[in-house]
Design a protein around this motif. Structure first.
Motif, PDB file in Angstrom:
ATOM      1  N   THR A  39       0.838  -1.200   0.000  1.00  0.00           N
ATOM      2  CA  THR A  39       0.000   0.000   0.000  1.00  0.00           C
ATOM      3  C   THR A  39       0.871   1.248   0.000  1.00  0.00           C
ATOM      4  OG1 THR A  39      -1.581  -1.243   1.282  1.00  0.00           O
ATOM      5  CG2 THR A  39      -1.920   1.127   1.192  1.00  0.00           C
ATOM      6  N   ALA A  65      -5.621   3.059  -3.853  1.00  0.00           N
ATOM      7  CA  ALA A  65      -6.323   2.220  -4.831  1.00  0.00           C
ATOM      8  C   ALA A  65      -7.777   2.653  -4.929  1.00  0.00           C
ATOM      9  CB  ALA A  65      -6.217   0.752  -4.438  1.00  0.00           C
ATOM     10  N   GLY A  66      -8.387   2.907  -3.771  1.00  0.00           N
ATOM     11  CA  GLY A  66      -9.771   3.370  -3.761  1.00  0.00           C
ATOM     12  C   GLY A  66      -9.898   4.718  -4.445  1.00  0.00           C
ATOM     13  N   LEU A  69     -10.032   4.316  -8.104  1.00  0.00           N
ATOM     14  CA  LEU A  69     -11.352   3.876  -8.558  1.00  0.00           C
ATOM     15  C   LEU A  69     -12.317   5.064  -8.588  1.00  0.00           C
ATOM     16  CD1 LEU A  69     -13.258   1.644  -9.471  1.00  0.00           C
ATOM     17  CD2 LEU A  69     -13.685   1.091  -7.060  1.00  0.00           C
ATOM     18  N   VAL A 376      -3.863  -4.746  -3.783  1.00  0.00           N
ATOM     19  CA  VAL A 376      -4.447  -3.582  -4.449  1.00  0.00           C
ATOM     20  C   VAL A 376      -5.972  -3.767  -4.561  1.00  0.00           C
ATOM     21  CG1 VAL A 376      -4.587  -2.353  -6.664  1.00  0.00           C
ATOM     22  CG2 VAL A 376      -2.353  -3.065  -5.775  1.00  0.00           C
ATOM     23  N   GLU A 379      -7.865  -3.335  -1.310  1.00  0.00           N
ATOM     24  CA  GLU A 379      -8.033  -1.907  -0.995  1.00  0.00           C
ATOM     25  C   GLU A 379      -9.141  -1.296  -1.849  1.00  0.00           C
ATOM     26  OE1 GLU A 379      -6.424  -0.158   1.218  1.00  0.00           O
ATOM     27  OE2 GLU A 379      -4.720  -1.423   1.757  1.00  0.00           O
ATOM     28  N   MET A 380      -9.225  -1.753  -3.093  1.00  0.00           N
ATOM     29  CA  MET A 380     -10.132  -1.110  -4.049  1.00  0.00           C
ATOM     30  C   MET A 380     -11.574  -1.588  -3.903  1.00  0.00           C
ATOM     31  SD  MET A 380      -9.627  -0.753  -8.163  1.00  0.00           S
ATOM     32  CE  MET A 380      -8.010  -0.032  -8.101  1.00  0.00           C
ATOM     33  N   LEU A 437     -13.867   0.093 -12.982  1.00  0.00           N
ATOM     34  CA  LEU A 437     -13.067  -0.864 -12.206  1.00  0.00           C
ATOM     35  C   LEU A 437     -11.930  -1.425 -13.074  1.00  0.00           C
ATOM     36  CD1 LEU A 437     -12.442  -2.581  -9.749  1.00  0.00           C
ATOM     37  CD2 LEU A 437     -14.213  -4.207 -10.460  1.00  0.00           C
ATOM     38  N   ALA A 440      -9.262   1.318 -13.393  1.00  0.00           N
ATOM     39  CA  ALA A 440      -8.578   1.564 -12.117  1.00  0.00           C
ATOM     40  C   ALA A 440      -7.700   0.381 -11.722  1.00  0.00           C
ATOM     41  CB  ALA A 440      -9.611   1.843 -11.026  1.00  0.00           C
ATOM     42  N   MET A 441      -8.180  -0.853 -11.964  1.00  0.00           N
ATOM     43  CA  MET A 441      -7.377  -2.034 -11.611  1.00  0.00           C
ATOM     44  C   MET A 441      -6.075  -2.059 -12.401  1.00  0.00           C
ATOM     45  SD  MET A 441      -8.134  -4.018  -9.177  1.00  0.00           S
ATOM     46  CE  MET A 441      -6.832  -5.168  -9.537  1.00  0.00           C
ATOM     47  N   ALA A 444      -3.835   0.929 -11.005  1.00  0.00           N
ATOM     48  CA  ALA A 444      -3.335   0.704  -9.641  1.00  0.00           C
ATOM     49  C   ALA A 444      -2.394  -0.494  -9.584  1.00  0.00           C
ATOM     50  CB  ALA A 444      -4.516   0.496  -8.700  1.00  0.00           C
TER      51      ALA A 444
END
Ligand SMILES: [Zn+2]
Ligand SMILES: [Zn+2]
Length: 450
Positions: A39, A65-66, A69, A376, A379-380, A437, A440-441, A444
């Motif tokens: 993290t 990570a959040g 997103l 990751v 967290e997301m 998603l 973002a995935m 991240a």
């Protein structure tokens, strides 16, 4: 992704196998200190962007990570535009000129400097400097006539994005958009848009191999990609270390008999009867020669005789098929036993020619890369939205990358309500809520892997 005839399978309630895999998954998740390290690494990679809208700063208390997103959700309209444009303008393997042009122009609009014409119609772009982690997306469509009645339905008759490569490209563009605003402090993220995942050229090379050959992955230390999974609920991903998608071989068999009038077959050698015996023999290769614990599939996908008349004994027959498996030893056994299965042709007075060749290796996810990405993902989207993943008999040319670079191939849930919209069908479609998603995935994960 190239599919075999397997039925799918993300059951609504966990099967015994799922529980077993969950246990395995829990065992391989990193301990708390390691999670904190990952993290921290992700947070350190992001350079604060002064130009971000004010409300972004209020996200500082959330995990990075959040936060990514959240940012991806704010560009949902852009992601829809990318995906729908590519979906409406699909191009077959090796012909992705318009798609590559759209990708390059979109990347340039983020202030990036894409390189075009890599490995054919491939596009490569770098964000940041130094050691590289790659995000890979594929851009080609399939020769299928779309039956969906949607506004962004395919404008190219007989060509359709029925494997979701429009989604992969849109998510990679989204990742580029997110990362271009917040480039990594240390290291470089290389985004590779490859052509021709679905087909090979006359030298047997598909897009991933052509991009490797063109040097697109030179110096890349880790790689990540995703694929839409219409059976997996939207909002979820699947993560599994080790083998994920099968290795793929192809075979062609030619049986030579002797043609004659259908009324006196005793004067000829019936190639159709020989072919029938060979088909039966091949059915015993997996069931009698491979352990029940070692997944393998042999499918004969085509059979044709030299003549098609009621009163002619066929002179010759051709057959073609695909083989799927996970281990090289299994490949060796199947190859040998296929030869044995064909030998019946000689016993029956005919002859045969078996052409058997490897198409692609298995997609094998690296345990360490999966472990980093799983942190990751937790967290997301939280542990409850991470499916433990399962081996599938489909094949993917990402395998050529995972063979060379420690990698992770992430199934992305795109399930729509109602019947499953299976890949490679004329009614395939996705839940577009999955786009943020996906973007973002990718972003991240790449940052965390640097
Ligand atoms: Zn496919
Ligand atoms: Zn695919």
């Amino acid at each position: 992704m190239r599919l075999s005839t397997e039925k799918s399978s993300f059951p609504e309630s966990c099967s015994f196998i799922c529980l077993y895999e969950i246990r395995q998954y829990q065992e391989c998740t990193p301990c708390e200190p390691k999670r904190d390290r990952i993290t921290r690494r992700l947070k350190n990679q992001l350079v604060p962007n002064d130009k971000e809208p004010k409300e972004m700063n209020t996200l500082a208390t959330k995990s990075t990570a959040g936060e990514l997103l959240e940012r991806a959700r704010k560009i949902h309209e852009d992601l829809l535009r990318y995906r729908r444009h590519i979906h409406a303008n699909p191009e077959l393997s090796f012909e992705e000129h318009g798609t590559a042009d759209f990708v390059a122009k979109t990347l340039a609009s983020f202030g990036l400097k894409p390189q075009t014409g890599v490995g054919g119609t491939g596009v490569v772009v770098d964000i940041g400097e130094g050691e590289a982690v790659a995000i890979r997306a594929d851009m080609d469509a399939l020769p299928i006539d779309e039956l969906n009645e949607i506004a962004h339905r395919s404008c190219n008759k007989g060509v359709m994005h029925a494997c979701g490569h429009d989604v992969h490209t849109a998510c990679a563009l989204g990742a580029a958009q997110l990362l271009s605003k917040n480039p990594p402090k240390n290291g470089r993220i290389r985004i590779v848009f490859q052509p021709a995942e679905e087909a090979a050229n006359e030298d047997g090379l598909s897009g991933a191999s052509l991009m490797l050959k063109a040097g697109a992955f030179d110096g890349v230390k880790r790689c990540v990609a995703l694929h839409v999974f219409p059976e997996l609920p939207t909002g979820q991903i699947a993560l599994k270390s080790g083998p994920l998608l099968a290795a793929c071989d192809q075979f062609d068999i030619k049986i030579q008999g002797k043609g004659v009038h259908g009324a006196w077959p005793e004067l000829g050698i019936d190639a159709i009867v020989i072919a029938s015996q060979i088909v039966q023999n091949i059915q015993t290769v997996v069931s009698r020669r491979i352990s029940a614990l070692d997944p393998a599939v042999i499918t004969i996908g085509g059979i044709k005789s030299s003549t098609y008349r009621p009163n002619i004994v066929a002179d010759s027959v051709e057959m073609t098929g695909t083989v799927r498996y996970f281990h090289n030893e299994t490949h060796e056994v199947i190859r040998r036993e296929m030869e044995n299965a064909c030998r019946i042709a000689e016993v029956m007075g005919g002859s045969y020619e078996l052409r058997y060749f490897k198409e692609s290796p298995a997609v094998v996810n690296d345990a360490e890369v999966v472990s980093i990405i799983s942190e990751v993902a937790k967290e997301m989207i939280g542990t409850a939205n991470i499916h433990p993943g399962e081996m599938k008999m489909g094949a993917e040319d990402f395998s050529f990358l995972s063979e060379k670079v420690p990698s992770c191939f992430i199934p992305l849930g795109t399930q729509l309500p109602g019947p499953i919209r299976f890949l490679h069908t004329a009614t395939f479609d996705i839940n577009e809520d999955a786009l943020p998603l996906g973007a973002a995935m990718l972003a991240a994960s790449a940052l965390a892997l640097l």
